[in-house]
Scaffold this active site. Structure first.
Site, PDB file in Angstrom:
ATOM      1  N   ASP A 106       0.692  -0.918  -0.095  1.00  0.00           N
ATOM      2  CA  ASP A 106      -0.089   0.093  -0.080  1.00  0.00           C
ATOM      3  C   ASP A 106       0.919   1.393  -0.003  1.00  0.00           C
ATOM      4  O   ASP A 106       1.402   1.617  -1.051  1.00  0.00           O
ATOM      5  CB  ASP A 106      -1.116  -0.006   1.353  1.00  0.00           C
ATOM      6  CG  ASP A 106      -1.863   1.107   1.374  1.00  0.00           C
ATOM      7  OD1 ASP A 106      -1.837   1.967   0.676  1.00  0.00           O
ATOM      8  OD2 ASP A 106      -2.719   0.923   2.074  1.00  0.00           O
ATOM      9  N   ARG A 169      -8.995 -14.753   5.487  1.00  0.00           N
ATOM     10  CA  ARG A 169      -7.819 -15.176   4.857  1.00  0.00           C
ATOM     11  C   ARG A 169      -7.935 -16.381   3.856  1.00  0.00           C
ATOM     12  O   ARG A 169      -7.220 -16.673   2.986  1.00  0.00           O
ATOM     13  CB  ARG A 169      -6.777 -15.426   6.062  1.00  0.00           C
ATOM     14  CG  ARG A 169      -6.363 -14.370   6.784  1.00  0.00           C
ATOM     15  CD  ARG A 169      -5.234 -14.706   7.293  1.00  0.00           C
ATOM     16  NE  ARG A 169      -4.825 -13.620   8.598  1.00  0.00           N
ATOM     17  CZ  ARG A 169      -4.041 -12.389   8.634  1.00  0.00           C
ATOM     18  NH1 ARG A 169      -3.582 -12.076   7.170  1.00  0.00           N
ATOM     19  NH2 ARG A 169      -4.101 -11.838   9.636  1.00  0.00           N
TER      20      ARG A 169
HETATM   21  P1  5GP Z   1       1.746  -0.641   3.561  1.00  0.00           P
HETATM   22  O1  5GP Z   1       2.851  -0.613   4.812  1.00  0.00           O
HETATM   23  O2  5GP Z   1       2.453  -1.086   2.250  1.00  0.00           O
HETATM   24  O3  5GP Z   1       0.955   0.704   3.754  1.00  0.00           O
HETATM   25  O4  5GP Z   1       0.835  -1.748   3.957  1.00  0.00           O
HETATM   26  C1  5GP Z   1       1.326  -2.967   4.048  1.00  0.00           C
HETATM   27  C2  5GP Z   1       0.461  -3.890   4.887  1.00  0.00           C
HETATM   28  O5  5GP Z   1      -0.775  -3.328   5.332  1.00  0.00           O
HETATM   29  C3  5GP Z   1       0.309  -5.241   4.218  1.00  0.00           C
HETATM   30  O6  5GP Z   1       1.449  -6.294   4.190  1.00  0.00           O
HETATM   31  C4  5GP Z   1      -0.979  -5.729   4.593  1.00  0.00           C
HETATM   32  O7  5GP Z   1      -0.855  -6.579   5.737  1.00  0.00           O
HETATM   33  C5  5GP Z   1      -1.598  -4.414   5.039  1.00  0.00           C
HETATM   34  N1  5GP Z   1      -2.765  -4.005   4.013  1.00  0.00           N
HETATM   35  C6  5GP Z   1      -2.520  -3.030   2.896  1.00  0.00           C
HETATM   36  N2  5GP Z   1      -3.592  -2.904   2.305  1.00  0.00           N
HETATM   37  C7  5GP Z   1      -4.591  -3.827   2.524  1.00  0.00           C
HETATM   38  C8  5GP Z   1      -5.792  -4.259   2.023  1.00  0.00           C
HETATM   39  O8  5GP Z   1      -6.225  -3.849   1.218  1.00  0.00           O
HETATM   40  N3  5GP Z   1      -6.256  -5.473   2.694  1.00  0.00           N
HETATM   41  C9  5GP Z   1      -5.857  -6.015   3.704  1.00  0.00           C
HETATM   42  N4  5GP Z   1      -6.457  -7.188   4.305  1.00  0.00           N
HETATM   43  N5  5GP Z   1      -4.336  -5.845   4.298  1.00  0.00           N
HETATM   44  C10 5GP Z   1      -3.874  -4.665   3.625  1.00  0.00           C
END
Ligand code: 5GP
Length: 183
Positions: A106, A169
């Site tokens: 993300d 999941r």
């Molecule tokens: P970031 O640090 O890149 O913003 O977030 C990464 C982590 O957030 C991912 O490993 C995941 O666990 C969680 N995450 C980000 N977007 C989503 C989403 O749309 N759905 C879910 N279930 N988890 C997300």
């Protein structure tokens, strides 16, 4: 075979069959790139465990696996930017070719943090394979992964390892969760 759509899912983004193709392609690419390098696959728990298990079976060269557990969202749907290490690696990464396997990117902050942590331990190389990346208009993730399975819209998605409050999941597809489930 059509996926059984769950009542809490608004739209299916990636079917089981599409996921199989994505993982097979990534596995073939990684096998080519990592021949004779015995990569250490580091699966980021918990979300990436299903992808990592499938990806490993699509990799045809010798490889090892270890796990790191991190928490970045708590039970919510927004990244807090705070990464908590819940379980560290058991394997020494010094001199190893590390392939960090993530479920979804993300902001990229979680992986940026993990890459920094692992880099400090002297690996021979470190790359990232993410099953999915969120397309956020006008926003670039903090890291640029070498292996990307799929691009998904800027929505909260579940399934294929991805949860909401530890649910969903086990869905074999990836879908957008109905906002009324979490609002
Ligand atoms: P970031 O640090 O890149 O913003 O977030 C990464 C982590 O957030 C991912 O490993 C995941 O666990 C969680 N995450 C980000 N977007 C989503 C989403 O749309 N759905 C879910 N279930 N988890 C997300």
């Amino acid at each position: 075979m059509s996926a059984q759509i769950h009542p809490d899912i608004e739209t299916v983004l990636l079917t089981e069959e599409e996921i199989r193709t994505i993982v097979a392609d990534l596995g073939a690419q990684i096998s080519e790139d990592y021949a004779d390098r015995n990569p250490l696959i580091v699966s980021v728990l918990r979300g990436a465990f299903i992808f990592a298990a499938d990806l490993m079976r699509a990799i045809t060269v010798p490889c090892a696996v270890d796990f790191m557990a991190v928490s970045s969202y708590g039970d919510g749907v927004k990244s807090t930017g705070v990464v908590q290490i819940i379980k560290d690696l058991s394997t020494k990464v010094e001199g190893r070719h590390v392939l960090l396997v993530e479920d979804i990117l993300d902001t990229g902050l979680t992986l940026k943090y993990l890459m920094g942590l692992i880099n400090g331990r002297g690996p021979a190389s470190i790359e990232v394979a993410t099953f999915a990346i969120k397309d956020i208009p006008g926003n670039r993730p903090a890291i640029d992964p070498l292996y990307v399975g799929a691009h998904v819209p800027n929505e909260f998605v579940v399934g294929y390892g991805l949860d909401y409050a530890e649910r969903y999941r086990n869905l074999p597809f990836v879908g957008i969760l109905k906002p009324e489930v979490y609002s």
